[in-house]
Design an enzyme around this catalytic site. Sequence first.
Site, PDB file in Angstrom:
ATOM      1  N   GLU A 227       0.884  -1.172   0.000  1.00 39.78           N
ATOM      2  CA  GLU A 227       0.000   0.000   0.000  1.00 39.78           C
ATOM      3  C   GLU A 227       0.918   1.217   0.000  1.00 39.78           C
ATOM      4  O   GLU A 227       1.583   1.499   1.000  1.00 39.78           O
ATOM      5  CB  GLU A 227      -0.894  -0.017   1.237  1.00 39.78           C
ATOM      6  N   CYS A 261      -1.788   9.422   2.857  1.00 40.99           N
ATOM      7  CA  CYS A 261      -1.602   8.833   1.521  1.00 40.99           C
ATOM      8  C   CYS A 261      -2.695   9.324   0.584  1.00 40.99           C
ATOM      9  O   CYS A 261      -2.482   9.444  -0.613  1.00 40.99           O
ATOM     10  CB  CYS A 261      -1.604   7.318   1.603  1.00 40.99           C
TER      11      CYS A 261
HETATM   12  P1  NAD Z   1       8.829   4.519   4.058  1.00 44.70           P
HETATM   13  O1  NAD Z   1       8.750   3.793   2.777  1.00 44.70           O
HETATM   14  O2  NAD Z   1       9.961   5.454   4.281  1.00 44.70           O
HETATM   15  O3  NAD Z   1       8.894   3.473   5.292  1.00 44.70           O
HETATM   16  C1  NAD Z   1       7.881   2.535   5.531  1.00 44.70           C
HETATM   17  C2  NAD Z   1       8.411   1.402   6.378  1.00 44.70           C
HETATM   18  O4  NAD Z   1       9.387   0.656   5.659  1.00 44.70           O
HETATM   19  C3  NAD Z   1       9.083   1.834   7.676  1.00 44.70           C
HETATM   20  O5  NAD Z   1       8.680   0.970   8.695  1.00 44.70           O
HETATM   21  C4  NAD Z   1      10.563   1.669   7.347  1.00 44.70           C
HETATM   22  O6  NAD Z   1      11.357   1.445   8.486  1.00 44.70           O
HETATM   23  C5  NAD Z   1      10.534   0.449   6.462  1.00 44.70           C
HETATM   24  N1  NAD Z   1      11.672   0.269   5.553  1.00 44.70           N
HETATM   25  C6  NAD Z   1      12.466   1.236   5.002  1.00 44.70           C
HETATM   26  N2  NAD Z   1      13.354   0.666   4.156  1.00 44.70           N
HETATM   27  C7  NAD Z   1      13.118  -0.664   4.161  1.00 44.70           C
HETATM   28  C8  NAD Z   1      13.697  -1.780   3.470  1.00 44.70           C
HETATM   29  N3  NAD Z   1      14.678  -1.629   2.580  1.00 44.70           N
HETATM   30  N4  NAD Z   1      13.198  -3.013   3.698  1.00 44.70           N
HETATM   31  C9  NAD Z   1      12.174  -3.181   4.577  1.00 44.70           C
HETATM   32  N5  NAD Z   1      11.599  -2.179   5.252  1.00 44.70           N
HETATM   33  C10 NAD Z   1      12.054  -0.928   5.048  1.00 44.70           C
HETATM   34  O7  NAD Z   1       7.433   5.243   4.232  1.00 44.70           O
HETATM   35  P2  NAD Z   1       6.916   6.197   5.407  1.00 44.70           P
HETATM   36  O8  NAD Z   1       7.668   7.475   5.362  1.00 44.70           O
HETATM   37  O9  NAD Z   1       6.865   5.452   6.696  1.00 44.70           O
HETATM   38  O10 NAD Z   1       5.407   6.453   4.973  1.00 44.70           O
HETATM   39  C11 NAD Z   1       5.013   7.439   4.065  1.00 44.70           C
HETATM   40  C12 NAD Z   1       4.606   6.792   2.757  1.00 44.70           C
HETATM   41  O11 NAD Z   1       3.608   5.806   3.002  1.00 44.70           O
HETATM   42  C13 NAD Z   1       3.956   7.787   1.806  1.00 44.70           C
HETATM   43  O12 NAD Z   1       4.404   7.515   0.496  1.00 44.70           O
HETATM   44  C14 NAD Z   1       2.471   7.471   1.947  1.00 44.70           C
HETATM   45  O13 NAD Z   1       1.692   7.849   0.835  1.00 44.70           O
HETATM   46  C15 NAD Z   1       2.502   5.993   2.131  1.00 44.70           C
HETATM   47  N6  NAD Z   1       1.266   5.516   2.773  1.00 44.70           N
HETATM   48  C16 NAD Z   1       0.388   4.771   2.020  1.00 44.70           C
HETATM   49  C17 NAD Z   1      -0.801   4.331   2.582  1.00 44.70           C
HETATM   50  C18 NAD Z   1      -1.787   3.528   1.779  1.00 44.70           C
HETATM   51  O14 NAD Z   1      -2.714   3.011   2.369  1.00 44.70           O
HETATM   52  N7  NAD Z   1      -1.641   3.395   0.476  1.00 44.70           N
HETATM   53  C19 NAD Z   1      -1.103   4.653   3.902  1.00 44.70           C
HETATM   54  C20 NAD Z   1      -0.179   5.407   4.641  1.00 44.70           C
HETATM   55  C21 NAD Z   1       1.006   5.836   4.065  1.00 44.70           C
END
Ligand code: NAD
Length: 456
Positions: A227, A261
Amino acid sequence: MLSITNPSNGTVIAELPEDTHETVHAKYKGARVAQAAWAVTPLRRRVGAIERFRAGIVQHLDHLAAVLTSEVGKPIKQSRNELNGLLGRIDFFLAETEKTLAPREVFNDGGMVETIHHEPLGVIANISAWNYPYFVGANVFVPALLAGNAVLYKPSEYATLTGLEIGKLLHASGIPQDVFAVLVGGGRVGIELLKEPVDGVFFTGSYGTGKRIAEAVAGRMIKLQLELGGKDPTYVCEDVDVAAAAASLADGAMYNTGQSCCSVERIYVHERIHDAFVDAFVKEVQGFKVGEPADESTYIGPLTRSQQVKLLSMHVADAVAKGAKLLAGGRPLDRPGGHWFEPTVLGNVNHDMAVMREESFGPIIGIQKVSGDDEALRLMNDTDYGLTAGVYTKDALRAQRLLSRVNAGSVYWNCCDRVSPRLPWSGLKHSGVGLTLSTFGIETFTRPKAWHLRSV
Ligand code: NAD
């Protein structure tokens, strides 16, 4: 050690030991053993645990909201809104799980009987985002646990204290320690988690990380749901109540300090009302109270991540250099130690500008004038993303015609920035694959097994 800081002023509020390769592996092994027993625990008892979790949220709501606000910077009223909204989601899952997962006879001719049974996936990894940690976390772990899975939950490093509170509450509610384990740390711990032979990966976060995760699990033939982000457009037709549409969309763009998001990220306005709409929109945005997140009257707080200040500054500079008009805000706010950005409105924008193409994830919006429905539709679909899209008009048929041709997982008529537990939540293209919520979002944590039964 993981330092948890208050994004409002940079104060360190906690230092926590991060999980390591060894502790991640131990949690995986514990979950693998515990899941077998959890899967055969009667559904009634699993439901009972989630009912107690819900009661725990109600009982500790003010404390949980304060923790969320302290580490994410979400204005306190909006933290309580998220927790209250969570109750409705839990109620949906409690009401629908038993029916959805009941074995179903789909054929019976007296000799041959065919039925579908739902089995849990097993041990799943849930790697989560910080912006709505209760919503995006619970969309996964509540139905996953109800369906008999064990969950290795890695909250975002920006919402770790909240993740630990969730773990404490679930355990106090009767979910066994090893059936729900919280992993503390950032991307490195996420990478360690993905090395374990889990049965499914459920991720919420950015497109960039989602792509890395998809590459990390490629070839393993396990369920993968992503997501991801959005660049969500709305088209405002010439027949609307301009003030009402502007108020609704300003809220949709700036609520949660624009860090949703499904925040409205692009607005297209029919040329006949464009100027009046822009005036009304700017007035709304200038009325938003920017302030300390713990203050009850605050509507816009700090950005959760420091790097976002640079990204928003870049979006403004790029747009202005290409001819955009800065109508409100446009600069970081100078508040010592914190990450703040003025609520920002850009007019005269176009699709050559990053602000109309890349996810901004902050209190900033571009408004573009369009000549009519065809141009609006073409621009709405001119994106790598496909999470949500909306149309504001009094004309139901016109809305239906536009919304059926827009490429997005969720579409809105005269509303925006909205998620319902009753409807599937999914994205197209760079907004992800798979879905949560609705009864499909319960089934997704199971493997449907086909039974062919001949009694003689
Ligand atoms: P992010 O991608 O920076 O991090 C998300 C998670 O992934 C964190 O827990 C992080 O520690 C982990 N992570 C980072 N690198 C990784 C790797 N290489 N392998 C495994 N895990 C890893 O995102 P964020 O800043 O936490 O969230 C913001 C983003 O999330 C925005 O793009 C937003 O639109 C999206 N979002 C989408 C939804 C949806 O329902 N579609 C809902 C909420 C947020």
